[in-house]
Design a protein around this motif. Structure first.
Motif, PDB file in Angstrom:
ATOM      1  N   GLU A  21      -6.859 -21.185  80.414  1.00  0.00           N
ATOM      2  CA  GLU A  21      -8.012 -21.022  80.862  1.00  0.00           C
ATOM      3  C   GLU A  21      -8.277 -19.658  81.273  1.00  0.00           C
ATOM      4  OE1 GLU A  21      -9.820 -22.715  85.148  1.00  0.00           O
ATOM      5  OE2 GLU A  21      -9.092 -24.335  83.809  1.00  0.00           O
ATOM      6  N   ILE A  22      -7.305 -19.012  81.930  1.00  0.00           N
ATOM      7  CA  ILE A  22      -7.236 -17.621  82.203  1.00  0.00           C
ATOM      8  C   ILE A  22      -7.510 -16.736  80.654  1.00  0.00           C
ATOM      9  CG2 ILE A  22      -6.221 -15.333  83.112  1.00  0.00           C
ATOM     10  CD1 ILE A  22      -4.699 -17.664  85.010  1.00  0.00           C
ATOM     11  N   TYR A  75       5.269 -26.009  89.707  1.00  0.00           N
ATOM     12  CA  TYR A  75       4.644 -25.885  91.038  1.00  0.00           C
ATOM     13  C   TYR A  75       4.333 -24.680  91.520  1.00  0.00           C
ATOM     14  CZ  TYR A  75       6.498 -30.699  92.207  1.00  0.00           C
ATOM     15  OH  TYR A  75       6.872 -31.948  92.090  1.00  0.00           O
ATOM     16  N   PHE A  76       2.981 -24.247  91.642  1.00  0.00           N
ATOM     17  CA  PHE A  76       2.679 -23.074  92.168  1.00  0.00           C
ATOM     18  C   PHE A  76       1.178 -23.082  92.752  1.00  0.00           C
ATOM     19  CE2 PHE A  76       1.510 -23.655  87.564  1.00  0.00           C
ATOM     20  CZ  PHE A  76      -0.015 -23.692  87.788  1.00  0.00           C
ATOM     21  N   ASP A  77       1.012 -22.152  93.723  1.00  0.00           N
ATOM     22  CA  ASP A  77      -0.530 -21.967  94.007  1.00  0.00           C
ATOM     23  C   ASP A  77      -1.446 -21.268  93.044  1.00  0.00           C
ATOM     24  OD1 ASP A  77      -2.758 -20.709  95.212  1.00  0.00           O
ATOM     25  OD2 ASP A  77      -1.654 -20.799  97.213  1.00  0.00           O
ATOM     26  N   GLU A 114      -3.427 -17.156  89.745  1.00  0.00           N
ATOM     27  CA  GLU A 114      -4.441 -16.661  88.955  1.00  0.00           C
ATOM     28  C   GLU A 114      -4.637 -15.048  88.948  1.00  0.00           C
ATOM     29  OE1 GLU A 114      -7.812 -18.824  90.315  1.00  0.00           O
ATOM     30  OE2 GLU A 114      -7.794 -20.374  88.404  1.00  0.00           O
ATOM     31  N   LYS A 115      -4.577 -14.555  90.197  1.00  0.00           N
ATOM     32  CA  LYS A 115      -4.640 -13.307  90.454  1.00  0.00           C
ATOM     33  C   LYS A 115      -3.651 -12.492  89.753  1.00  0.00           C
ATOM     34  CE  LYS A 115      -6.415 -13.891  95.276  1.00  0.00           C
ATOM     35  NZ  LYS A 115      -6.172 -13.952  96.635  1.00  0.00           N
ATOM     36  N   ILE A 163       2.940 -11.837  95.126  1.00  0.00           N
ATOM     37  CA  ILE A 163       2.743 -13.096  94.937  1.00  0.00           C
ATOM     38  C   ILE A 163       3.977 -13.819  94.223  1.00  0.00           C
ATOM     39  CG2 ILE A 163       1.225 -14.573  93.879  1.00  0.00           C
ATOM     40  CD1 ILE A 163      -0.837 -12.717  94.490  1.00  0.00           C
ATOM     41  N   ALA A 164       4.344 -13.078  93.120  1.00  0.00           N
ATOM     42  CA  ALA A 164       5.417 -13.293  92.368  1.00  0.00           C
ATOM     43  C   ALA A 164       6.511 -13.820  93.372  1.00  0.00           C
ATOM     44  CB  ALA A 164       5.785 -12.613  91.344  1.00  0.00           C
ATOM     45  N   THR A 165       6.853 -12.933  94.121  1.00  0.00           N
ATOM     46  CA  THR A 165       7.997 -13.072  95.123  1.00  0.00           C
ATOM     47  C   THR A 165       7.916 -14.596  96.030  1.00  0.00           C
ATOM     48  OG1 THR A 165       8.441 -10.642  95.096  1.00  0.00           O
ATOM     49  CG2 THR A 165       9.299 -12.001  96.933  1.00  0.00           C
ATOM     50  N   LEU A 166       6.678 -14.599  96.495  1.00  0.00           N
ATOM     51  CA  LEU A 166       6.384 -15.700  97.435  1.00  0.00           C
ATOM     52  C   LEU A 166       6.737 -17.057  96.410  1.00  0.00           C
ATOM     53  CD1 LEU A 166       3.080 -15.160  99.041  1.00  0.00           C
ATOM     54  CD2 LEU A 166       5.284 -15.125 100.295  1.00  0.00           C
TER      55      LEU A 166
END
Length: 515
Positions: A64-65, A92-94, A99-100, A176-179
């Motif tokens: 989609e991206i 599993y992810f946000d 997307e960012k 974000i990757a670290t989270l």
């Protein structure tokens, strides 16, 4: 930006001023984008960024991206490909935060790859993780700069070239990757000494399962939603619930339809979850504040809210939802123990679609949910038909021409069509520009457009452009190649293929048959 647009319209014939205005707009848009990135980065740094983790198919998510960039690749004659060694893999992810990351990585590949270059997006399915790589043959990165890439505002000292920096995008992507307990690997090397061709790869390694969201050293504690309905993973998530007090429960099912339930009573939440979770994805929030944040970021398909809640009651919450462009289309069911007719009138006056009195009948709740969602689907399909058949014109004023559910959605569609038509011949126009003009983030614009029209943003833009192309062909004032450029296509072959897909005829055949 409206004053600049007005000045551009007023001085449309002054080429010098047009260039200056374009520079002003470009700089202003860059500042807007940077300020949004800084706000996101600040949230991470101050531990206020919320992760809403749920199971998604990583392949369809990346696809989609990737499709956002197909028009840009055609405009710049860059060959872009999407490959994967698995057709489906749940992770599993946000979704919004990740997307960012991938918008940034693919956007950077285009930024540093010359016209005529190559970009590849590849998914590799490993035993414990999934690697998503963005590969280009652009200018590359010297070894001495690799360790600095994720610093804020990093720029390569490239004397003799346009100095393009990475802004704060890579730094935010790394956070974000670290989270997500993921990591970003970078490799840049010369693959052809003779022509000095480089191959640069940014690879994101995402772990499988959900146990990595357990507390760990250096981990920034977000609010997390997880799928706790899968019994095989329940035991591995016990530590997560024990160590993370901010967990928000989400019961995910295979169905795409999502229902946000906002109620401060845990027993009511559990009861409604038990009733609806067999058919829908049910997201539980205990107050209007968290419900509002989730609704405006994720755009659920339906919202159920209690009326009597602390801080902000359900009536106020419903009124906010129905008054906001992002959420006005979402059906709302209000629950209350108040039984008077006046109470019902008050709830409906605030925009509620259904007003149910506690204790409610299980079957009545199920049927109301089903009927509201079915009505929304019929409206979406009607709007999709209007757009694809070119019947949805602007301004939308006639009652019989208004398939949308409310006036705000009318305004939303009118604004989008006006913006597309304003930038009709601009080959650089894309979803990001449309999102800026409409005042939404790209992910929210995507979800809002899908919810109202049952079309992706790209398909919406394409439909408006091709319908306009058909109108121009019927006017007989422009040649086919001129119509192609007038609606923002640079590649005449691609334009002809897309036109034939929509109308069943090539542009030339269409113009001749309608004579």
């Amino acid at each position: 930006m409206s004053p600049v647009d007005k000045m551009m319209n007023d001085r449309a014939n002054d080429s010098y001023l047009q260039q200056q205005f374009q520079n002003i707009k470009k700089n202003a848009n860059n500042l807007l984008r940077l300020s949004e990135e800084l706000m996101d980065f600040r949230k991470v740094e101050t531990e206020h960024l919320m992760l809403h983790v749920a199971p998604y198919d990583i392949v369809s998510f990346i696809k989609e991206i990737y499709e956002h960039f197909t028009e840009l690749s055609l405009a710049r004659n860059i060959h872009i490909s999407f490959t994967h060694d698995t057709s489906w893999q749940q992770l599993y992810f946000d979704k919004e935060q990740l997307e960012k990351v991938f918008f940034n990585l693919i956007g950077n590949a285009f930024k540093f790859t010359p016209d005529g270059g190559k970009i590849q997006v590849h998914i590799e399915n490993g035993d414990d993780d999934v690697k998503v790589s963005v590969i280009d043959n652009g200018r590359g990165i010297a070894p001495e700069y690799k360790d600095k890439l994720f610093n804020n505002f990093f720029q390569i000292d490239d004397s003799g070239h346009q100095n393009k920096g990475y802004g704060i995008g890579l730094a935010l992507s790394s956070k974000i990757a670290t989270l997500h307990s993921a990591k970003i690997e970078v490799d840049s090397r010369i693959v052809d000494e003779q022509i000095q061709e480089r191959k640069t790869t940014f690879a994101v390694l995402l772990k499988k399962g959900a146990t990595h969201f357990n507390k760990q050293p250096g981990y920034i504690k977000p609010k997390i939603t997880v799928d706790i309905n899968k019994t095989e993973e329940l035991h591995s998530l016990d530590a997560l619930f024990a160590t993370e007090p901010n967990v928000v429960e989400t019961y995910m099912k295979e169905r795409d339809l999502s229902i946000l339930l906002v109620d401060d009573n845990p027993e009511i939440r559990r009861t409604i979850q038990e009733i609806l979770s067999d058919k829908y994805n049910v997201i539980l929030q205990e107050d209007a504040s968290n419900g509002w944040e989730y609704a405006t970021e994720h755009i659920p398909d339906l919202i159920i809210s209690d009326v009597m809640m602390p801080l902000e009651d359900g009536l106020s919450f419903c009124n906010r939802l129905k008054s906001d462009l992002r959420t006005c289309h979402i059906p709302v069911i209000l629950l209350t123990a108040k039984t008077t007719q006046q109470d019902h009138i008050k709830g409906l006056d605030k925009g509620a679609d259904i007003y149910l009195t506690k204790p409610f009948n299980r079957r009545v709740l199920e049927l109301n949910v089903r009927n509201l969602l079915a009505t929304r689907e019929r409206i979406r399909e009607n709007v999709k038909h209007y757009i694809q058949e070119g019947m949805l014109q602007t301004p939308i004023v006639a009652e019989e021409q208004l398939p949308v559910a409310n006036e705000l959605d009318n305004e939303f569609l009118t604004d989008i069509i006006n913006i597309i038509e304003k930038y009709l011949d601009d080959t650089a126009f894309n979803v990001s520009i449309l999102a800026q003009k409409i005042g939404m983030s790209v992910p929210v614009l995507y979800r809002k457009t899908k919810a109202v029209t049952n079309l992706s943003v790209n398909d919406f833009i394409k439909s408006v452009k091709l319908q306009k192309a058909a109108e121009l062909l019927l006017q007989k004032e422009l040649a086919v190649y001129e119509v192609c450029y007038a609606v923002g296509y640079q590649d005449r072959k691609h334009f002809s293929l897309e036109f034939k897909k929509k109308f069943g005829k090539t542009p030339k055949q269409y113009a001749m048959s309608e004579s």
